[in-house]
Design an enzyme around this catalytic site. Sequence first.
Site, PDB file in Angstrom:
ATOM      1  N   ALA A 206      79.556 107.822  -8.801  1.00 54.27           N
ATOM      2  CA  ALA A 206      80.012 106.465  -9.107  1.00 54.27           C
ATOM      3  C   ALA A 206      79.661 105.551  -7.946  1.00 54.27           C
ATOM      4  O   ALA A 206      79.055 105.976  -6.966  1.00 54.27           O
ATOM      5  CB  ALA A 206      81.517 106.477  -9.340  1.00 54.27           C
ATOM      6  N   ASN A 207      80.013 104.281  -8.037  1.00 55.21           N
ATOM      7  CA  ASN A 207      79.845 103.380  -6.895  1.00 55.21           C
ATOM      8  C   ASN A 207      81.042 102.450  -6.809  1.00 55.21           C
ATOM      9  O   ASN A 207      81.954 102.518  -7.631  1.00 55.21           O
ATOM     10  CB  ASN A 207      78.512 102.627  -6.977  1.00 55.21           C
ATOM     11  CG  ASN A 207      78.442 101.738  -8.193  1.00 55.21           C
ATOM     12  OD1 ASN A 207      79.235 100.825  -8.358  1.00 55.21           O
ATOM     13  ND2 ASN A 207      77.496 102.040  -9.072  1.00 55.21           N
ATOM     14  N   ARG A 208      81.049 101.571  -5.825  1.00 55.63           N
ATOM     15  CA  ARG A 208      82.255 100.811  -5.517  1.00 55.63           C
ATOM     16  C   ARG A 208      82.429  99.533  -6.340  1.00 55.63           C
ATOM     17  O   ARG A 208      83.342  98.768  -6.103  1.00 55.63           O
ATOM     18  CB  ARG A 208      82.244 100.418  -4.036  1.00 55.63           C
ATOM     19  CG  ARG A 208      82.300 101.592  -3.090  1.00 55.63           C
ATOM     20  CD  ARG A 208      82.383 101.101  -1.662  1.00 55.63           C
ATOM     21  NE  ARG A 208      82.163 102.158  -0.703  1.00 55.63           N
ATOM     22  CZ  ARG A 208      83.080 103.058  -0.353  1.00 55.63           C
ATOM     23  NH1 ARG A 208      84.284 103.007  -0.883  1.00 55.63           N
ATOM     24  NH2 ARG A 208      82.783 103.989   0.524  1.00 55.63           N
ATOM     25  N   SER A 209      81.559  99.292  -7.303  1.00 53.91           N
ATOM     26  CA  SER A 209      81.664  98.029  -8.058  1.00 53.91           C
ATOM     27  C   SER A 209      82.964  97.962  -8.856  1.00 53.91           C
ATOM     28  O   SER A 209      83.342  98.922  -9.532  1.00 53.91           O
ATOM     29  CB  SER A 209      80.478  97.917  -9.023  1.00 53.91           C
ATOM     30  OG  SER A 209      80.693  96.850  -9.898  1.00 53.91           O
ATOM     31  N   ALA A 272      76.358  97.224 -11.213  1.00 50.59           N
ATOM     32  CA  ALA A 272      75.776  98.058 -10.160  1.00 50.59           C
ATOM     33  C   ALA A 272      75.343  99.363 -10.833  1.00 50.59           C
ATOM     34  O   ALA A 272      76.173 100.238 -11.109  1.00 50.59           O
ATOM     35  CB  ALA A 272      76.799  98.317  -9.063  1.00 50.59           C
TER      36      ALA A 272
END
Length: 406
Positions: A206-209, A272
Amino acid sequence: MLAGKRIVLGVTGGIAAYKAVEVSRRLVDAGAHVVPVMTAGAEHFIGRTTLSALASEPVQTSLWDEASPIPHTRLGQGADLILVAPATARLLAAYAAGLSTDLLTNVLLATRAPVVVCPAMHTEMWEHPAVQANIATLRARGVHIVEPESGRLAGGDVGAGRLAAPEHIVAAVDAVLGGAGELAGLHVVVSAGGTREPIDAVRVIANRSSGKQGYAVAAEAAARGARVTLVSTVELPVPTGCTVVPVETAAQMQAAMEATAPGADVVVMSAAVADFRPVAAAEGKIKKDQGIPQIVLESTPDILAGLGAAKPAGQVLVGFAAETGDLVANATGKLERKRLDLIVANDVSAPGVGFQHDTNAVTLLRAGAPGEPAAATTVALTDKRSIARAVLDAVVEIRRGQTPPA
Ligand code: CTP
């Protein structure tokens, strides 16, 4: 869109009635004329004086207070919009059934103005089939529902049912009144949130968006009158006027964007997207006793580059660029490579900027004429809705430049 508008603000008897005062203040600040109406129940929660002081007129509560025997028709006919915040289960039931028992329910029946209803109640009540059936009835009649949010409720409980935040309510009113706005008749597609790429049945890359910037762009586009499709990986309150297409992975987002973007007038890719994903997700859960897994990655498709390559004439295509190095040089490279009209670049290493924050600071880079450098505008640290306004101002300008003179 709010300036000069006459808004009847109905307040019913729930603990969230105190937030109606803030809603009223924000509407008045935006230039609206707020006519407050309270039910008998609301008076148990807030005083008339408080609401009167922060609205544009004294509160009215009864059909029988004034010389005119028909205050409800006067209020209903004279309104540009009726807003009920908070709306209790009782109010929803009465309105859905067409029952006129007090001033507010009479006003609701005596109007042809758009109506925005913001329910707030305990989770059990909100999820009750009777309440949901009333919501469905009202929706089918064209009433705008601002869904409650999840959070702390009266008595310390936590769950769905909390009144939407005042800024979301005001944005919804703005959106409804903005039907004739500068993006009226246009279809805007926005992607929001970070994609999640499965490793196995329980784990993802995952990412921080947070998706907040994309939702702000979608809400602002709807407020300017656009029909908005929001391709989203996150579950945030849906801005009024937006249709959400839920997705999780880059592949799903690509399919959703490729299905909706070709007919759109404006496409804003604020999601993102993961750049890498596991070649194959393991079936079931990878157990610790299997040893440390070797996860082989592959590139995901560049969705935006694909949209740029297939961009129909007249469409405005907007990308985002999250950078930590040379902001302008990197973002200009993406603007050109992905054949964009505009790129919104942010330095995600700066304080308060980008992922997970409520604020952002950006540089907007517009494609120049062939051989000319991109034109840059900077927007200093501010809330994400203001960034969304700057992005859509630029989009409107680009569209103006594209329109051949009449
Ligand atoms: N994007 C996309 N598909 C991808 C990666 C990015 O559509 N697989 C889009 C993003 O939504 C954003 C823009 O491309 O609008 C730029 O994303 P960013 O992550 O900043 O750039 P990348 O192209 O991934 O380049 P790099 O990671 O090298 O900075």
